[in-house]
Motif scaffolding. Structure first.
Motif, PDB file in Angstrom:
ATOM      1  N   ASP A 155     -85.560  68.189  26.593  1.00  0.00           N
ATOM      2  CA  ASP A 155     -84.325  67.456  26.378  1.00  0.00           C
ATOM      3  C   ASP A 155     -83.907  66.700  27.632  1.00  0.00           C
ATOM      4  OD1 ASP A 155     -84.148  68.597  23.832  1.00  0.00           O
ATOM      5  OD2 ASP A 155     -83.067  70.345  24.596  1.00  0.00           O
ATOM      6  N   ARG A 156     -83.217  65.599  27.427  1.00  0.00           N
ATOM      7  CA  ARG A 156     -82.533  64.947  28.526  1.00  0.00           C
ATOM      8  C   ARG A 156     -81.164  65.626  28.687  1.00  0.00           C
ATOM      9  NH1 ARG A 156     -85.430  61.113  25.927  1.00  0.00           N
ATOM     10  NH2 ARG A 156     -86.721  59.722  27.193  1.00  0.00           N
ATOM     11  N   PRO A 157     -80.584  65.652  29.901  1.00  0.00           N
ATOM     12  CA  PRO A 157     -81.135  65.086  31.133  1.00  0.00           C
ATOM     13  C   PRO A 157     -82.309  65.902  31.667  1.00  0.00           C
ATOM     14  CG  PRO A 157     -79.140  66.321  31.620  1.00  0.00           C
ATOM     15  CD  PRO A 157     -79.264  66.307  30.136  1.00  0.00           C
ATOM     16  N   VAL A 158     -83.214  65.226  32.361  1.00  0.00           N
ATOM     17  CA  VAL A 158     -84.399  65.871  32.917  1.00  0.00           C
ATOM     18  C   VAL A 158     -83.992  66.700  34.136  1.00  0.00           C
ATOM     19  CG1 VAL A 158     -86.643  65.496  33.984  1.00  0.00           C
ATOM     20  CG2 VAL A 158     -85.899  64.037  32.109  1.00  0.00           C
ATOM     21  N   ARG A 159     -84.194  68.002  34.043  1.00  0.00           N
ATOM     22  CA  ARG A 159     -83.844  68.871  35.170  1.00  0.00           C
ATOM     23  C   ARG A 159     -85.076  69.302  35.947  1.00  0.00           C
ATOM     24  NH1 ARG A 159     -80.291  70.669  30.986  1.00  0.00           N
ATOM     25  NH2 ARG A 159     -78.118  70.187  31.485  1.00  0.00           N
ATOM     26  N   LEU A 160     -86.240  68.830  35.534  1.00  0.00           N
ATOM     27  CA  LEU A 160     -87.465  69.135  36.267  1.00  0.00           C
ATOM     28  C   LEU A 160     -87.377  68.635  37.697  1.00  0.00           C
ATOM     29  CD1 LEU A 160     -90.078  67.974  33.628  1.00  0.00           C
ATOM     30  CD2 LEU A 160     -89.845  70.306  34.443  1.00  0.00           C
ATOM     31  N   ARG A 161     -87.898  69.415  38.647  1.00  0.00           N
ATOM     32  CA  ARG A 161     -88.045  68.909  40.009  1.00  0.00           C
ATOM     33  C   ARG A 161     -89.292  68.026  40.095  1.00  0.00           C
ATOM     34  NH1 ARG A 161     -84.681  71.248  44.137  1.00  0.00           N
ATOM     35  NH2 ARG A 161     -83.091  72.401  43.013  1.00  0.00           N
ATOM     36  N   VAL A 162     -90.379  68.434  39.414  1.00  0.00           N
ATOM     37  CA  VAL A 162     -91.652  67.710  39.463  1.00  0.00           C
ATOM     38  C   VAL A 162     -92.133  67.497  38.033  1.00  0.00           C
ATOM     39  CG1 VAL A 162     -94.029  67.741  40.286  1.00  0.00           C
ATOM     40  CG2 VAL A 162     -92.230  68.787  41.668  1.00  0.00           C
ATOM     41  N   GLY A 163     -92.651  66.317  37.736  1.00  0.00           N
ATOM     42  CA  GLY A 163     -93.149  66.035  36.402  1.00  0.00           C
ATOM     43  C   GLY A 163     -92.168  65.173  35.636  1.00  0.00           C
ATOM     44  N   GLY A 164     -92.222  65.233  34.320  1.00  0.00           N
ATOM     45  CA  GLY A 164     -91.344  64.403  33.519  1.00  0.00           C
ATOM     46  C   GLY A 164     -91.535  64.660  32.045  1.00  0.00           C
ATOM     47  N   ILE A 165     -90.782  63.933  31.215  1.00  0.00           N
ATOM     48  CA  ILE A 165     -90.852  64.117  29.768  1.00  0.00           C
ATOM     49  C   ILE A 165     -91.333  62.849  29.076  1.00  0.00           C
ATOM     50  CG2 ILE A 165     -89.025  65.837  29.781  1.00  0.00           C
ATOM     51  CD1 ILE A 165     -87.141  63.694  28.673  1.00  0.00           C
ATOM     52  N   GLY A 166     -91.679  61.820  29.826  1.00  0.00           N
ATOM     53  CA  GLY A 166     -92.149  60.594  29.217  1.00  0.00           C
ATOM     54  C   GLY A 166     -92.270  59.485  30.238  1.00  0.00           C
ATOM     55  N   LEU A 167     -92.572  58.290  29.750  1.00  0.00           N
ATOM     56  CA  LEU A 167     -92.820  57.156  30.633  1.00  0.00           C
ATOM     57  C   LEU A 167     -92.015  55.927  30.217  1.00  0.00           C
ATOM     58  CD1 LEU A 167     -96.703  57.536  30.785  1.00  0.00           C
ATOM     59  CD2 LEU A 167     -95.067  58.234  32.537  1.00  0.00           C
ATOM     60  N   SER A 169     -88.736  55.346  30.883  1.00  0.00           N
ATOM     61  CA  SER A 169     -87.691  54.976  31.828  1.00  0.00           C
ATOM     62  C   SER A 169     -87.771  55.870  33.049  1.00  0.00           C
ATOM     63  CB  SER A 169     -86.320  55.133  31.161  1.00  0.00           C
ATOM     64  OG  SER A 169     -85.281  55.185  32.100  1.00  0.00           O
ATOM     65  N   TYR A 170     -87.147  55.413  34.133  1.00  0.00           N
ATOM     66  CA  TYR A 170     -87.069  56.273  35.319  1.00  0.00           C
ATOM     67  C   TYR A 170     -86.314  57.557  34.996  1.00  0.00           C
ATOM     68  CZ  TYR A 170     -82.252  54.578  35.773  1.00  0.00           C
ATOM     69  OH  TYR A 170     -80.944  54.273  35.547  1.00  0.00           O
ATOM     70  N   GLU A 171     -85.444  57.532  33.985  1.00  0.00           N
ATOM     71  CA  GLU A 171     -84.694  58.722  33.618  1.00  0.00           C
ATOM     72  C   GLU A 171     -85.579  59.778  32.944  1.00  0.00           C
ATOM     73  OE1 GLU A 171     -81.438  57.130  31.334  1.00  0.00           O
ATOM     74  OE2 GLU A 171     -80.135  57.210  33.101  1.00  0.00           O
ATOM     75  N   ASP A 172     -86.811  59.403  32.583  1.00  0.00           N
ATOM     76  CA  ASP A 172     -87.758  60.365  32.029  1.00  0.00           C
ATOM     77  C   ASP A 172     -88.452  61.189  33.109  1.00  0.00           C
ATOM     78  OD1 ASP A 172     -87.194  59.403  29.525  1.00  0.00           O
ATOM     79  OD2 ASP A 172     -89.055  58.288  29.297  1.00  0.00           O
ATOM     80  N   ARG A 173     -88.313  60.796  34.352  1.00  0.00           N
ATOM     81  CA  ARG A 173     -89.058  61.430  35.423  1.00  0.00           C
ATOM     82  C   ARG A 173     -88.208  62.490  36.130  1.00  0.00           C
ATOM     83  NH1 ARG A 173     -93.210  61.252  33.459  1.00  0.00           N
ATOM     84  NH2 ARG A 173     -94.027  62.112  35.409  1.00  0.00           N
ATOM     85  N   GLY A 174     -88.905  63.435  36.781  1.00  0.00           N
ATOM     86  CA  GLY A 174     -88.238  64.539  37.444  1.00  0.00           C
ATOM     87  C   GLY A 174     -87.425  64.116  38.656  1.00  0.00           C
ATOM     88  N   LEU A 175     -86.632  65.057  39.146  1.00  0.00           N
ATOM     89  CA  LEU A 175     -85.667  64.743  40.193  1.00  0.00           C
ATOM     90  C   LEU A 175     -86.321  64.385  41.521  1.00  0.00           C
ATOM     91  CD1 LEU A 175     -83.053  67.551  39.434  1.00  0.00           C
ATOM     92  CD2 LEU A 175     -83.113  65.199  38.583  1.00  0.00           C
ATOM     93  N   LEU A 258     -76.487  69.036  35.924  1.00  0.00           N
ATOM     94  CA  LEU A 258     -77.636  68.151  35.746  1.00  0.00           C
ATOM     95  C   LEU A 258     -78.879  68.677  36.454  1.00  0.00           C
ATOM     96  CD1 LEU A 258     -75.878  64.698  36.243  1.00  0.00           C
ATOM     97  CD2 LEU A 258     -76.484  65.820  34.091  1.00  0.00           C
ATOM     98  N   VAL A 259     -78.702  69.683  37.316  1.00  0.00           N
ATOM     99  CA  VAL A 259     -79.835  70.279  38.008  1.00  0.00           C
ATOM    100  C   VAL A 259     -80.088  71.662  37.419  1.00  0.00           C
ATOM    101  CG1 VAL A 259     -78.433  71.310  39.843  1.00  0.00           C
ATOM    102  CG2 VAL A 259     -80.817  70.774  40.297  1.00  0.00           C
ATOM    103  N   SER A 260     -81.351  72.073  37.435  1.00  0.00           N
ATOM    104  CA  SER A 260     -81.681  73.385  36.882  1.00  0.00           C
ATOM    105  C   SER A 260     -81.134  74.487  37.775  1.00  0.00           C
ATOM    106  CB  SER A 260     -83.197  73.536  36.763  1.00  0.00           C
ATOM    107  OG  SER A 260     -83.792  73.527  38.048  1.00  0.00           O
TER     108      SER A 260
END
Length: 351
Positions: A155-167, A169-175, A258-260
């Protein structure tokens, strides 16, 4: 200086936590006994300088290990780490690595990683010292876990530090890819990857903790002012410090949701940090060692608080700027590469 191990018979005679903490504490006390910490202008211990927190000791204790190891086993672990780095640094065989269009090429080669070369000085088998098994507490039912990967239904928002959920938008990428939070900066500070240094500056009224990774700085007031109102939330929380004897205590809360919550390579990114409270302790124990302990209390994520201890080492070189946004070609390349693939697919009728 190395310290003696906890034997199997000791573990059988006494509760694991009591034995482990007693031996570790006595070893650290002995290390401090004949040494006096240098003092800053205000008379407090001088903890300023660059401190390196790399270590081969894992956050969690492997389930088949005792609470500590002996010198021989430590030497084996350290030698194996050197060999792994040697093998990883060797040039790849192009005949064995024939990539096709669309094959992943990876993010880094081994040159960029710096995982450390030594286990922790007191030979513990985990950084966690409480719970007694040296492992993270139970994660509460319903807590969402995000782990690395680009095909995960997260789910968005992306709380991953590394990685992402898609390509898309920049909002799909980790922190960390977006230069918002590094993957080891904390609080709490957790070893991993590379850029594993902090620099501490101190005055009578403030301590500043500069992270090498993403070059964020925490400014910690020491003058007794209250925390920010609960409605004011920040990526790295709101820190307040005080001295208790020769130990600097830093309390941090008011994290953004917004952060894990506590994030590590072991746990992934768990839940969110809205209710997390972190207590850090900094104490100089000899000329080259800063003992760093932290307690994470997040009742929305873990069944109980947990505590870990690191022995940071005095840096031998200055801390150079990590210009994250200024050199962040990776994020641009990730998204532009995806757009190029989409354009190619559209041109060939594949999309």
């Amino acid at each position: 200086m190395r310290h003696r191990r906890i034997t199997r018979s000791q573990l059988q005679r006494t509760p694991i936590l009591a034995a482990a903490l007693m031996v570790a504490a006595s070893a650290l006390q002995a290390q401090e006994a004949d040494w006096t910490a240098p003092r800053a202008a205000d008379g407090k211990p001088d903890i300023s300088g660059v401190w390196d927190f790399r270590t081969l000791t894992p956050l969690q204790r492997p389930e088949d290990q005792e609470a500590s190891i002996d010198e021989a086993r430590a030497a084996e672990i350290e030698a194996a780490a050197v060999e792994r780095a040697r093998v990883a640094d060797a040039p790849s065989d192009p005949e064995k690595r024939k990539l096709k269009a669309g094959d992943p090429v990876g993010g880094y080669n081994n040159f960029w990683f710096d995982r450390g070369a030594r286990v922790i000085d007191d030979l513990r088998t985990s950084l966690i010292i409480d719970p007694p098994d040296g492992r993270l507490p139970e994660i509460l039912p319903g807590v969402k876990r995000q782990t690395r990967g680009d095909d995960l239904p997260l789910d968005r928002p992306v709380r991953l530090r590394v990685g992402g959920i898609g390509l898309d938008s920049y909002e799909d990428r980790g922190l960390s890819e977006r230069c918002i939070l590094g993957f080891n900066v904390g609080p709490p500070i957790t070893p991993g990857g590379y850029n594993q240094n902090i620099q501490i500056f101190q005055s009578a009224n403030h301590v500043a903790i500069l992270n090498e990774m993403v070059h964020d700085t925490r400014i910690v007031p020491l003058d007794g002012r209250p925390h920010l109102p609960d409605s004011v939330r920040q990526w790295m929380g709101d820190s307040r410090g005080r001295w208790e004897g020769d130990t600097l205590i830093v309390e941090t809360k008011n994290f953004s949701d917004l952060v894990s919550s506590f994030s590590s390579s072991v746990a992934g990114s768990l839940g969110n940090a809205y209710e997390m409270h972190v207590t850090e302790r900094f104490r100089r124990i000899d000329e080259t060692t800063l003992m760093y302990e932290y307690t994470v209390n997040d009742p929305a994520t873990f069944a109980r608080p947990f505590t870990a201890r690191l022995l940071m080492k005095k840096g031998e070189a200055p801390l150079f700027e990590y210009a994250c946004h200024e050199g962040n070609y990776g994020l641009f390349n990730i998204l532009s590469g995806a757009r190029a693939e989409e354009a190619e697919a559209a041109a060939t009728g594949g999309g």
